[in-house]
Design a protein around this motif. Structure first.
Motif, PDB file in Angstrom:
ATOM      1  N   VAL A  88       0.837  -1.204   0.000  1.00  0.00           N
ATOM      2  CA  VAL A  88       0.000   0.000   0.000  1.00  0.00           C
ATOM      3  C   VAL A  88       0.870   1.252   0.000  1.00  0.00           C
ATOM      4  O   VAL A  88       0.635   2.195  -0.768  1.00  0.00           O
ATOM      5  N   LYS A 128       1.170   3.973  -3.126  1.00  0.00           N
ATOM      6  CA  LYS A 128       0.813   5.386  -2.974  1.00  0.00           C
ATOM      7  C   LYS A 128       1.987   6.295  -3.294  1.00  0.00           C
ATOM      8  O   LYS A 128       1.819   7.377  -3.858  1.00  0.00           O
ATOM      9  N   ARG A 129       3.191   5.838  -2.943  1.00  0.00           N
ATOM     10  CA  ARG A 129       4.384   6.654  -3.187  1.00  0.00           C
ATOM     11  C   ARG A 129       4.716   6.758  -4.675  1.00  0.00           C
ATOM     12  O   ARG A 129       5.044   7.839  -5.170  1.00  0.00           O
ATOM     13  N   SER A 162      -3.197  -6.574  -0.604  1.00  0.00           N
ATOM     14  CA  SER A 162      -2.108  -5.613  -0.359  1.00  0.00           C
ATOM     15  C   SER A 162      -0.727  -6.228  -0.514  1.00  0.00           C
ATOM     16  O   SER A 162       0.278  -5.559  -0.286  1.00  0.00           O
ATOM     17  N   GLY A 164       0.634   6.864  -6.677  1.00  0.00           N
ATOM     18  CA  GLY A 164      -0.452   7.657  -6.115  1.00  0.00           C
ATOM     19  C   GLY A 164      -1.765   6.894  -6.021  1.00  0.00           C
ATOM     20  O   GLY A 164      -2.843   7.491  -6.044  1.00  0.00           O
ATOM     21  N   ILE A 165      -1.683   5.550  -5.891  1.00  0.00           N
ATOM     22  CA  ILE A 165      -2.887   4.730  -5.825  1.00  0.00           C
ATOM     23  C   ILE A 165      -2.805   3.775  -4.644  1.00  0.00           C
ATOM     24  O   ILE A 165      -1.732   3.500  -4.116  1.00  0.00           O
ATOM     25  N   ASP A 166      -3.967   3.282  -4.254  1.00  0.00           N
ATOM     26  CA  ASP A 166      -4.047   2.216  -3.261  1.00  0.00           C
ATOM     27  C   ASP A 166      -4.231   0.916  -4.041  1.00  0.00           C
ATOM     28  O   ASP A 166      -5.272   0.734  -4.702  1.00  0.00           O
TER      29      ASP A 166
END
Length: 201
Positions: free
Chosen positions: A21, A25-26, A40, A29-31
């Motif tokens: 996760v 995101k890093r 995950s 920019g998404i989960d």
């Protein structure tokens, strides 16, 4: 007792780190839980983020099982207590403090724990995993086969000095069943012929 408790807390915290996760995101920019299988872990990270970041998540998830057990061993914790600290890390991965007590299926983190405790057994398990993936392209099936092999191999293969064989067998059996249980939806899809195959990008 305090030392054991501290390492148990460390193991749960490290196990809880949602590497897939965080990296998703890093870098995108998404989960990643909103895409693919909704998991995950490293397999879904590979599908959603690509090979580079999928491998990064895999390594990170393995290390969060390996490192707590290694540090506890270096601190003098032995036997069943050392094994249980590893189990806490796996539970942390599957019931993450940072994901509302949800998480991955525990395969990579289990690999890290048992890679330290019973490295020779894990080399065979990993070889079987790779063989199943290569021949079938099903990561889930390979994980289930590996989970089933784990307790069987602990009965007769060399294990780390200081690890009680009956204890590691019982724990590996329980963890194998846990991993298989976490794959129950995959088993349904495998039986129905709708499981996603692993594709090399």
């Amino acid at each position: 007792m305090i030392k054991v408790l501290l390492f148990a807390v460390l193991a749960y915290f490290m196990g809880s780190l949602p590497n897939g996760v965080v990296i998703g995101k890093r870098v995108k920019g998404i989960d990643i839980r909103d895409f693919g299988s909704g998991n995950s872990g490293a397999t879904n990270a590979y599908r959603v983020l690509g090979p580079k970041y999928g491998i990064m998540v895999l390594v990170a998830d393995v290390l969060k099982g390996f490192i707590p057990v290694m540090l506890a061993d270096m601190a003098g914790i032995r036997g069943i207590t050392l094994i249980l600290i590893g189990i806490v890390a796996i539970v942390g991965h599957s019931l993450s403090l940072f994901l509302n007590f949800k998480g991955g299926k525990g395969v990579a983190t289990s690999l890290g724990v048992f890679l330290y405790l019973i490295p020779y057994v894990m080399l065979v398990v990993v070889a079987a995993f790779i063989l199943v993936v290569y021949t079938t392209r099903y990561i889930s099936l390979a994980s289930i086969v590996g989970a089933a092999l784990l307790p069987i191999l602990t009965l007769f293969m060399p294990i780390r000095e200081g690890i009680d064989r009956p204890s590691i067998f019982i724990i590996s059996l329980l963890m194998g069943l846990f991993v298989i249980y976490r794959h129950r939806t995959n088993i349904t899809r495998l039986l129905n012929g709708t499981e996603n195959k692993f594709k090399v990008k």
